[in-house]
Structure formats: structure tokens, C-alpha cells
Design a protein around this motif. Sequence first.
Motif, PDB file in Angstrom:
ATOM      1  N   PRO A  46       0.837  -1.201   0.000  1.00 37.26           N
ATOM      2  CA  PRO A  46       0.000   0.000   0.000  1.00 37.26           C
ATOM      3  C   PRO A  46       0.873   1.251   0.000  1.00 37.26           C
ATOM      4  CG  PRO A  46      -0.009  -1.025   2.160  1.00 37.26           C
ATOM      5  CD  PRO A  46       0.755  -1.939   1.243  1.00 37.26           C
ATOM      6  N   PRO A  47       0.375   2.356  -0.595  1.00 34.95           N
ATOM      7  CA  PRO A  47       1.152   3.594  -0.597  1.00 34.95           C
ATOM      8  C   PRO A  47       1.289   4.133   0.824  1.00 34.95           C
ATOM      9  CG  PRO A  47      -1.062   3.990  -1.421  1.00 34.95           C
ATOM     10  CD  PRO A  47      -0.916   2.511  -1.220  1.00 34.95           C
ATOM     11  N   PRO A  48       2.390   4.847   1.115  1.00 36.24           N
ATOM     12  CA  PRO A  48       2.565   5.393   2.453  1.00 36.24           C
ATOM     13  C   PRO A  48       1.524   6.463   2.751  1.00 36.24           C
ATOM     14  CG  PRO A  48       4.274   6.201   0.970  1.00 36.24           C
ATOM     15  CD  PRO A  48       3.489   5.173   0.224  1.00 36.24           C
ATOM     16  N   ALA A  49       1.146   6.571   4.016  1.00 39.30           N
ATOM     17  CA  ALA A  49       0.180   7.589   4.432  1.00 39.30           C
ATOM     18  C   ALA A  49       0.839   8.957   4.368  1.00 39.30           C
ATOM     19  CB  ALA A  49      -0.291   7.296   5.846  1.00 39.30           C
ATOM     20  N   THR A  50       0.057   9.951   3.987  1.00 36.20           N
ATOM     21  CA  THR A  50       0.567  11.323   3.954  1.00 36.20           C
ATOM     22  C   THR A  50      -0.267  12.173   4.890  1.00 36.20           C
ATOM     23  OG1 THR A  50      -0.901  11.957   2.153  1.00 36.20           O
ATOM     24  CG2 THR A  50       1.256  11.068   1.532  1.00 36.20           C
ATOM     25  N   ALA A  51       0.192  13.380   5.135  1.00 37.73           N
ATOM     26  CA  ALA A  51      -0.529  14.292   6.026  1.00 37.73           C
ATOM     27  C   ALA A  51      -1.924  14.590   5.494  1.00 37.73           C
ATOM     28  CB  ALA A  51       0.259  15.575   6.203  1.00 37.73           C
ATOM     29  N   ALA A  52      -2.106  14.544   4.180  1.00 41.69           N
ATOM     30  CA  ALA A  52      -3.400  14.854   3.585  1.00 41.69           C
ATOM     31  C   ALA A  52      -4.337  13.651   3.578  1.00 41.69           C
ATOM     32  CB  ALA A  52      -3.207  15.357   2.168  1.00 41.69           C
ATOM     33  N   SER A  53      -3.846  12.480   3.944  1.00 42.75           N
ATOM     34  CA  SER A  53      -4.684  11.284   3.941  1.00 42.75           C
ATOM     35  C   SER A  53      -5.744  11.377   5.029  1.00 42.75           C
ATOM     36  CB  SER A  53      -3.837  10.036   4.203  1.00 42.75           C
ATOM     37  OG  SER A  53      -2.916   9.851   3.173  1.00 42.75           O
ATOM     38  N   PRO A  54      -6.938  10.876   4.753  1.00 40.11           N
ATOM     39  CA  PRO A  54      -7.972  10.884   5.787  1.00 40.11           C
ATOM     40  C   PRO A  54      -7.615   9.920   6.916  1.00 40.11           C
ATOM     41  CG  PRO A  54      -8.716   9.682   3.847  1.00 40.11           C
ATOM     42  CD  PRO A  54      -7.382  10.278   3.509  1.00 40.11           C
ATOM     43  N   ALA A  55      -8.245  10.133   8.064  1.00 37.92           N
ATOM     44  CA  ALA A  55      -8.026   9.250   9.207  1.00 37.92           C
ATOM     45  C   ALA A  55      -8.481   7.852   8.847  1.00 37.92           C
ATOM     46  CB  ALA A  55      -8.806   9.760  10.414  1.00 37.92           C
ATOM     47  N   PRO A  56      -7.869   6.823   9.452  1.00 38.42           N
ATOM     48  CA  PRO A  56      -8.292   5.463   9.145  1.00 38.42           C
ATOM     49  C   PRO A  56      -9.769   5.270   9.497  1.00 38.42           C
ATOM     50  CG  PRO A  56      -6.616   5.493  10.884  1.00 38.42           C
ATOM     51  CD  PRO A  56      -6.830   6.897  10.434  1.00 38.42           C
ATOM     52  N   GLU A  57     -10.447   4.522   8.658  1.00 34.70           N
ATOM     53  CA  GLU A  57     -11.858   4.257   8.898  1.00 34.70           C
ATOM     54  C   GLU A  57     -12.000   3.521  10.227  1.00 34.70           C
ATOM     55  OE1 GLU A  57     -15.356   1.862   6.648  1.00 34.70           O
ATOM     56  OE2 GLU A  57     -13.890   2.938   5.416  1.00 34.70           O
ATOM     57  N   GLY A  58     -12.999   3.907  11.000  1.00 31.13           N
ATOM     58  CA  GLY A  58     -13.229   3.232  12.256  1.00 31.13           C
ATOM     59  C   GLY A  58     -12.547   3.874  13.450  1.00 31.13           C
ATOM     60  N   THR A  59     -12.026   5.117  13.320  1.00 28.27           N
ATOM     61  CA  THR A  59     -11.451   5.807  14.470  1.00 28.27           C
ATOM     62  C   THR A  59     -12.589   6.138  15.418  1.00 28.27           C
ATOM     63  OG1 THR A  59      -9.717   6.741  13.095  1.00 28.27           O
ATOM     64  CG2 THR A  59     -10.106   7.817  15.194  1.00 28.27           C
ATOM     65  N   ARG A  60     -12.481   5.658  16.638  1.00 31.11           N
ATOM     66  CA  ARG A  60     -13.547   5.865  17.621  1.00 31.11           C
ATOM     67  C   ARG A  60     -13.028   6.542  18.872  1.00 31.11           C
ATOM     68  NH1 ARG A  60     -18.401   4.083  16.618  1.00 31.11           N
ATOM     69  NH2 ARG A  60     -18.673   2.430  15.113  1.00 31.11           N
ATOM     70  N   CYS A  61     -13.882   7.384  19.434  1.00 32.69           N
ATOM     71  CA  CYS A  61     -13.590   8.000  20.727  1.00 32.69           C
ATOM     72  C   CYS A  61     -13.840   6.948  21.803  1.00 32.69           C
ATOM     73  CB  CYS A  61     -14.495   9.211  20.931  1.00 32.69           C
ATOM     74  SG  CYS A  61     -14.356   9.952  22.572  1.00 32.69           S
ATOM     75  N   ALA A  62     -12.894   6.798  22.704  1.00 38.98           N
ATOM     76  CA  ALA A  62     -13.031   5.790  23.762  1.00 38.98           C
ATOM     77  C   ALA A  62     -14.140   6.135  24.752  1.00 38.98           C
ATOM     78  CB  ALA A  62     -11.703   5.644  24.509  1.00 38.98           C
ATOM     79  N   LEU A  63     -14.497   7.423  24.877  1.00 43.38           N
ATOM     80  CA  LEU A  63     -15.509   7.819  25.856  1.00 43.38           C
ATOM     81  C   LEU A  63     -16.920   7.788  25.269  1.00 43.38           C
ATOM     82  CD1 LEU A  63     -16.056   8.749  28.734  1.00 43.38           C
ATOM     83  CD2 LEU A  63     -15.724  11.107  27.944  1.00 43.38           C
ATOM     84  N   CYS A  64     -17.155   8.545  24.212  1.00 42.31           N
ATOM     85  CA  CYS A  64     -18.519   8.608  23.655  1.00 42.31           C
ATOM     86  C   CYS A  64     -18.787   7.512  22.630  1.00 42.31           C
ATOM     87  CB  CYS A  64     -18.785   9.982  23.049  1.00 42.31           C
ATOM     88  SG  CYS A  64     -17.839  10.358  21.545  1.00 42.31           S
ATOM     89  N   GLU A  65     -17.733   6.851  22.173  1.00 40.06           N
ATOM     90  CA  GLU A  65     -17.792   5.734  21.239  1.00 40.06           C
ATOM     91  C   GLU A  65     -18.313   6.111  19.849  1.00 40.06           C
ATOM     92  OE1 GLU A  65     -20.037   2.997  23.742  1.00 40.06           O
ATOM     93  OE2 GLU A  65     -18.159   1.963  24.171  1.00 40.06           O
ATOM     94  N   ARG A  66     -18.261   7.416  19.524  1.00 35.39           N
ATOM     95  CA  ARG A  66     -18.648   7.846  18.177  1.00 35.39           C
ATOM     96  C   ARG A  66     -17.487   7.629  17.226  1.00 35.39           C
ATOM     97  NH1 ARG A  66     -19.659  13.545  17.562  1.00 35.39           N
ATOM     98  NH2 ARG A  66     -17.810  13.722  18.845  1.00 35.39           N
ATOM     99  N   GLU A  67     -17.789   7.398  15.954  1.00 34.41           N
ATOM    100  CA  GLU A  67     -16.756   7.358  14.932  1.00 34.41           C
ATOM    101  C   GLU A  67     -16.452   8.802  14.566  1.00 34.41           C
ATOM    102  OE1 GLU A  67     -16.092   5.476  10.571  1.00 34.41           O
ATOM    103  OE2 GLU A  67     -17.102   4.257  12.087  1.00 34.41           O
ATOM    104  N   VAL A  68     -15.171   9.170  14.637  1.00 33.39           N
ATOM    105  CA  VAL A  68     -14.750  10.556  14.414  1.00 33.39           C
ATOM    106  C   VAL A  68     -13.551  10.602  13.478  1.00 33.39           C
ATOM    107  CG1 VAL A  68     -15.630  11.416  16.633  1.00 33.39           C
ATOM    108  CG2 VAL A  68     -13.321  10.494  16.509  1.00 33.39           C
ATOM    109  N   GLN A  69     -13.233  11.794  12.994  1.00 34.60           N
ATOM    110  CA  GLN A  69     -12.097  11.984  12.094  1.00 34.60           C
ATOM    111  C   GLN A  69     -10.769  11.958  12.840  1.00 34.60           C
ATOM    112  OE1 GLN A  69     -12.077  12.412   8.670  1.00 34.60           O
ATOM    113  NE2 GLN A  69     -14.214  11.781   8.811  1.00 34.60           N
ATOM    114  N   HIS A  70     -10.738  12.581  14.028  1.00 32.35           N
ATOM    115  CA  HIS A  70      -9.481  12.723  14.761  1.00 32.35           C
ATOM    116  C   HIS A  70      -9.695  12.447  16.246  1.00 32.35           C
ATOM    117  CE1 HIS A  70      -7.841  14.682  11.223  1.00 32.35           C
ATOM    118  NE2 HIS A  70      -8.925  15.426  11.189  1.00 32.35           N
ATOM    119  N   THR A  71      -8.673  11.904  16.874  1.00 32.09           N
ATOM    120  CA  THR A  71      -8.677  11.736  18.323  1.00 32.09           C
ATOM    121  C   THR A  71      -7.384  12.306  18.881  1.00 32.09           C
ATOM    122  OG1 THR A  71      -7.709   9.525  18.184  1.00 32.09           O
ATOM    123  CG2 THR A  71     -10.125   9.653  18.316  1.00 32.09           C
TER     124      THR A  71
END
Length: 109
Positions: free
Chosen positions: A9-34
Amino acid sequence: MSRRVRPIPPPATAASPAPEGTRCALCEREVQHTSRHHLVPREEGGRHGPTADLCQPCHSSIHLLLDNKELARDYNSIEALRRAEKLQKYLHWIRRSRVERISNRRGKG
């Protein structure tokens, strides 16, 4: 016997979106950044202790509603934070929200 070649796979860059499935440990929502939250605040001796990945609204609200001594003494796990009476109204709201960012309200009021 032939070997199966897997594409690299190509290397991740700063412009790449967050990996699918990033979740907040507290509210458990799927979010872009943690961000990393020290379950025992660094100022209270938790510099090398356990951490949790939280969305920005949860991280900001925890530090708005609970002081570092309370966090170290009473709320040093995700389970304890979920049970914190001071966070119940916030958690009820954020779990139904699509908010990714709220203003940093620390020290105001």
C-alpha cells in the motif's frame, strides 16, 4: 510452487484521511481525529501511565468539568469517566451529535 505477491500500500501522507473506524473511547462515536488523554493527568503523576484516545469535544469537556485532582483520584479509567455524574448531560448530548470540534472553554466562566 509459486508465491503469491501482495501489493504494497502507498505510504500515508498528512493529507490522507483518518483510518476508517477511528472511535472516541468515551462517547464511542466514529470521528475523524482523536487525541491522547492521560487517564491520570501528567501533573498528578500520570506522565507514563495509561492513556485513551478521545475526540476533541470529549477531551475538552472532561477538562472543563473535572479538575486534575478529581481525574487522578476518582476518574482514572474510561469506565469511571462514563459514570461521572458531572459528565452525564454532556455524554447524553454528544452521543446524538455529529459535532467534531467545540471551542476550548477551559478557564472561562
